[in-house]
Design a protein around this motif. Structure first.
Motif, PDB file in Angstrom:
ATOM      1  N   PRO A   9       0.853  -1.068  -0.191  1.00 46.36           N
ATOM      2  CA  PRO A   9      -0.058   0.070   0.058  1.00 46.36           C
ATOM      3  C   PRO A   9       1.009   1.043   0.038  1.00 46.36           C
ATOM      4  CG  PRO A   9       0.065  -1.127   2.108  1.00 46.36           C
ATOM      5  CD  PRO A   9       0.668  -2.004   1.239  1.00 46.36           C
ATOM      6  N   ALA A  10       0.737   2.134  -1.153  1.00 49.01           N
ATOM      7  CA  ALA A  10       1.510   3.253  -1.019  1.00 49.01           C
ATOM      8  C   ALA A  10       0.598   4.400  -0.418  1.00 49.01           C
ATOM      9  CB  ALA A  10       1.780   3.685  -2.639  1.00 49.01           C
ATOM     10  N   ALA A  11       1.372   5.555  -0.365  1.00 47.31           N
ATOM     11  CA  ALA A  11       0.612   6.866   0.325  1.00 47.31           C
ATOM     12  C   ALA A  11      -0.921   6.859  -0.073  1.00 47.31           C
ATOM     13  CB  ALA A  11       1.532   8.078   0.059  1.00 47.31           C
ATOM     14  N   GLY A  13      -2.885   4.732  -0.793  1.00 46.34           N
ATOM     15  CA  GLY A  13      -3.810   3.660  -0.175  1.00 46.34           C
ATOM     16  C   GLY A  13      -4.566   2.609  -1.056  1.00 46.34           C
ATOM     17  N   ARG A  14      -4.494   2.750  -2.358  1.00 48.13           N
ATOM     18  CA  ARG A  14      -5.337   1.882  -3.333  1.00 48.13           C
ATOM     19  C   ARG A  14      -4.266   0.884  -3.700  1.00 48.13           C
ATOM     20  NH1 ARG A  14     -10.205   4.915  -2.813  1.00 48.13           N
ATOM     21  NH2 ARG A  14     -10.954   3.968  -0.825  1.00 48.13           N
ATOM     22  N   ALA A  16      -2.497  -1.345  -3.382  1.00 52.85           N
ATOM     23  CA  ALA A  16      -2.434  -2.720  -2.953  1.00 52.85           C
ATOM     24  C   ALA A  16      -3.586  -3.440  -4.119  1.00 52.85           C
ATOM     25  CB  ALA A  16      -2.830  -3.027  -1.938  1.00 52.85           C
TER      26      ALA A  16
ATOM     27  N   ARG B   4      -0.963 -10.375   1.177  1.00 51.69           N
ATOM     28  CA  ARG B   4      -1.422  -9.034   0.596  1.00 51.69           C
ATOM     29  C   ARG B   4      -1.899  -8.272   1.772  1.00 51.69           C
ATOM     30  NH1 ARG B   4      -3.224  -8.520  -4.381  1.00 51.69           N
ATOM     31  NH2 ARG B   4      -3.351 -10.581  -4.643  1.00 51.69           N
ATOM     32  N   THR B   5      -0.998  -7.194   2.017  1.00 54.56           N
ATOM     33  CA  THR B   5      -1.477  -6.349   3.043  1.00 54.56           C
ATOM     34  C   THR B   5      -2.707  -5.458   2.521  1.00 54.56           C
ATOM     35  OG1 THR B   5       0.796  -5.803   2.558  1.00 54.56           O
ATOM     36  CG2 THR B   5      -0.089  -4.662   4.517  1.00 54.56           C
ATOM     37  N   PRO B   6      -3.728  -5.454   3.669  1.00 51.26           N
ATOM     38  CA  PRO B   6      -4.801  -4.769   3.377  1.00 51.26           C
ATOM     39  C   PRO B   6      -4.465  -3.387   3.304  1.00 51.26           C
ATOM     40  CG  PRO B   6      -5.038  -6.105   5.558  1.00 51.26           C
ATOM     41  CD  PRO B   6      -3.586  -5.995   5.220  1.00 51.26           C
ATOM     42  N   ALA B   7      -5.263  -2.655   2.319  1.00 47.02           N
ATOM     43  CA  ALA B   7      -5.067  -1.332   1.829  1.00 47.02           C
ATOM     44  C   ALA B   7      -5.101  -0.406   3.291  1.00 47.02           C
ATOM     45  CB  ALA B   7      -6.197  -0.962   0.922  1.00 47.02           C
ATOM     46  N   SER B   8      -4.192   0.620   3.114  1.00 39.13           N
ATOM     47  CA  SER B   8      -4.174   1.584   4.171  1.00 39.13           C
ATOM     48  C   SER B   8      -5.401   2.057   4.629  1.00 39.13           C
ATOM     49  CB  SER B   8      -3.069   2.611   3.917  1.00 39.13           C
ATOM     50  OG  SER B   8      -3.435   3.368   2.938  1.00 39.13           O
ATOM     51  N   GLY B   9      -5.678   2.300   5.906  1.00 42.22           N
ATOM     52  CA  GLY B   9      -6.799   3.070   6.362  1.00 42.22           C
ATOM     53  C   GLY B   9      -8.016   1.881   6.689  1.00 42.22           C
ATOM     54  N   THR B  85     -13.259  -2.835  -4.055  1.00 46.57           N
ATOM     55  CA  THR B  85     -11.931  -2.264  -4.130  1.00 46.57           C
ATOM     56  C   THR B  85     -11.957  -0.729  -4.355  1.00 46.57           C
ATOM     57  OG1 THR B  85     -11.490  -2.470  -6.413  1.00 46.57           O
ATOM     58  CG2 THR B  85     -11.190  -4.326  -5.287  1.00 46.57           C
ATOM     59  N   ARG B  99      -8.785  -5.524 -11.423  1.00 43.18           N
ATOM     60  CA  ARG B  99      -8.684  -5.977  -9.991  1.00 43.18           C
ATOM     61  C   ARG B  99      -9.170  -7.312  -9.375  1.00 43.18           C
ATOM     62  NH1 ARG B  99      -9.584  -0.079  -7.145  1.00 43.18           N
ATOM     63  NH2 ARG B  99      -7.970   1.059  -8.644  1.00 43.18           N
TER      64      ARG B  99
END
Lengths: 291, 332
Positions: A9-11, A13-14, A16, B4-9, B85, B99
């Motif tokens: 995940p980059a800054a 956020g999407r 991934a 797979r890392t969950p998306a941030s937030g 997504t 995706r």
């Protein structure tokens, strides 16, 4: 299973979820030749069938060509045009329609896809459904109609007394290309009717093949009303009639304005726009009804 | 191996907020048609977090397929807000397609006349997978799903199980974050089912791929899903742990016993004979199946034994009967 190649995940956020795509060309453009080639190979698994169908298509075209020769050979002139000139009309129409038929003809199976539910499997892929359906069963057998048509066109262009100015040399391929675009747009527009009426394939065929048969002859023989309709409503006059008048440098025998013969590119662009709009509207309708 | 890392937030990978879908159907003879509005899905809300395996269950006609079609962008919702997504499926279908992977158990997305290998190569071009990634993933999937023996076979000649494994591979070659499966084990034999289940578990554990599946097979649900969502008559009926669903609506397993000779109804502790036909008897199990089987085989001469799992329809049907009864009670 190996490690993921796409970044974490980059800054934003999407990242991934976003696949790493380097190629920015439209997927439909790059997918068309791949799909067409795959279908060609698939159908080449039945070589006898392929050869016979190609031959059958060539025969159909040859019989139509023979009809033109007999009609004009018997009458001498029709609508003020000689046999060699008639070959020009036939060749222009055949080249444009068979090119469109080769590239996009199977779109008239749309109704079948809707009824069988296979449109859904097309919609889950990241490539235009139009490209996927148009390439279905892409087969060189349809060249069986292109080759005799192109031969008739080549013959007419070589025997007719044409003033080959540089402008004309450039315009001829452009007019043929515009004709093919108009035919393709007609195919897509007519096929889109099946979003509403899934068993309307015969209706689509009557429009496309009807238009094909109509424009094989000089339009002057049909009279003014028909020519007006195919100039201003369904622009079939720009497939062979106006281009041929331009190539032969003849005034319009029905007294329609001479500038029309230069309108082909604009008409083709408009036809493509209408086809795209109708197709998109149809697809939106499908997504809101699911039937 | 990196999950797979969950998306941030921690944004959910699927976020359905009050989605609904109505259809207008024309009925009756031509010229006297009446329009009727049918609600297929009504006010359904749920979220799926990246990395989950969720079973989406319900009887036929409950609205499962309609939901799947909305999630994939084939059908646009007529109400509510849907994000998959982070994208709106019906408006951003093409981006979403890159995706997610989708498999319809009843329909193949492969090319009928092409060898499997060529079909898979075509999907590579459609999804724009770099050649090296494609080769590596294909090698992995070939090993895990044992595709080797039929990679060169035209799809039309594959068995259902082989075709299913081919379809799964086609849906996964672009390494999607989300895999949506519509009845992935329908019509498959026990071995093929098991291969696919173990594969999905591994995919989820090692790649962190989120999986949403519809199924009628309780075996799929028990092996794969910690969480189930049950939909009935278009509405959400249950969303939670599989264990909670079963505890809430216990459904007995059935033991089918073929005796060597006809006999009186079998009587053993932990089971109740519900049906007798000739030498065959049906027992509903309350207790431990192993103990019951041991008891039965100790006291009776047995030709054959079959243990039937209750299917998910049965569990769901009991859930409704219970809910209906509860409603009647509170109304009374």
């Amino acid at each position: 299973m190996a490690e993921r190649t796409s970044p974490g995940p980059a800054a934003g956020g999407r990242a991934a979820w976003e696949p790493a795509v380097l190629d920015r060309r439209p997927r439909s453009v790059t997918a068309y030749p791949r799909l067409a080639w795959a279908w060609t190979r698939a159908l080449a698994q039945y070589p006898v069938s392929l050869a016979m169908l190609t031959f059958a298509q060539a025969c159909t075209t040859a019989v139509e060509l023979l009809a033109v020769v007999i009609v004009f050979g018997h009458a001498g002139r029709l609508g003020g045009f000689t046999l060699d000139e008639a070959m020009l009309f036939y060749g222009l129409t055949g080249t444009a329609f068979s090119t469109a038929h080769l590239l996009i003809g199977t779109v008239d199976r749309l109704g079948e896809h809707i009824r069988r539910g296979s449109l859904d499997t097309v919609l889950i892929r990241p490539v235009s459904p139009l490209v996927q359906i148009a390439t279905e069963e892409f087969s060189p057998r349809r060249l069986g109609r292109t080759v005799p048509s192109a031969a008739a066109l080549g013959y007419a262009l070589s025997v007719l007394d044409i003033a080959w100015t540089p402008e004309r040399v450039l315009m001829v391929p452009l007019l043929i290309g515009c004709g093919a675009l108009i035919c393709g747009s007609l195919w897509v527009t007519a096929a889109s009717v099946q979003f509403l009426l899934t068993d309307a394939r015969e209706l689509v065929s009557s429009v496309t093949n009807g238009g094909w048969a109509l424009t094989e002859y000089p339009l002057a023989i049909y009279g003014r009303d028909v020519v007006r309709a195919v100039t201003y409503l369904v622009p079939l006059a720009f497939v062979s009639w106006q281009p041929a008048l331009y190539i032969l440098d003849r005034p319009d025998p029905l007294g329609m304005p001479d500038w029309l013969r230069y309108a082909s590119p604009a008409v083709a662009a408009a036809a493509v726009a209408v086809a795209a709009l109708v197709w998109r509207t149809g697809l939106r309708h499908y997504r809101s009804t699911g039937s | 191996m990196t999950a797979r890392t969950p998306a941030s937030g921690g944004a959910p990978i699927i976020d359905a907020d009050g989605i609904g879908r109505t259809f207008t159907r024309s009925e009756g003879p031509l010229f006297r048609r009446r329009r009727r509005t049918v609600t297929a899905v009504r006010d359904v809300s749920f979220q799926v977090t990246a990395g989950e395996i969720v079973g989406y269950l319900g009887p036929n006609g409950a609205g499962k397929s309609t939901t799947m079609k909305m999630l994939t962008g084939i059908l646009s919702p007529s109400a509510g807000r849907l994000r998959v997504t982070g994208l709106e499926p019906s408006r951003q279908r093409t981006r979403l397609a890159a995706r997610m992977g989708v498999v319809f158990g009843q329909r193949t997305t492969l090319w009928w006349d092409l060898p499997l290998r060529d079909s898979l190569a075509l999907t590579r071009h459609m999804y724009r997978v770099p050649a090296r990634d494609h080769a590596r993933r294909l090698a992995e999937l070939t090993e895990l799903l044992e595709l080797g023996p039929f990679l060169a076979t035209p799809v039309r000649q594959l068995s259902l199980g082989q075709r299913m494994r081919g379809d799964l591979t086609a849906a996964l070659l672009h390494d999607p974050a989300l895999l949506v499966l519509d009845e992935p084990t329908i019509g498959l034999d026990v071995v093929s089912k098991s291969t696919i289940r173990e594969f999905l578990l591994r995919l989820n554990a090692e790649r962190g791929t989120t999986i949403l599946l519809t199924t009628h097979d309780l075996g799929d649900v028990e092996r794969l899903c910690r969480r189930v969502i049950v939909i009935d008559h278009g509405s959400l009926a249950f969303d939670g742990d599989l264990a909670a669903l079963r505890d809430g609506a216990p459904s007995p397993r059935t033991l089918v016993v073929d005796l060597a000779a006809p006999s009186e109804p079998i009587e053993v502790p932990g089971a109740r004979t519900v049906r007798v036909r000739g030498t065959r008897q049906w027992l509903e199990l309350d207790g431990n199946p192993a103990a019951v089987i041991a008891d039965v085989s100790h006291h009776y001469a047995i030709a054959d034994l079959t243990l039937n799992e209750p299917d998910i329809e049965d569990v769901v049907a009991r859930l409704y009967r219970r809910e209906g009864a509860a409603r009647e009670l509170s109304a009374g």
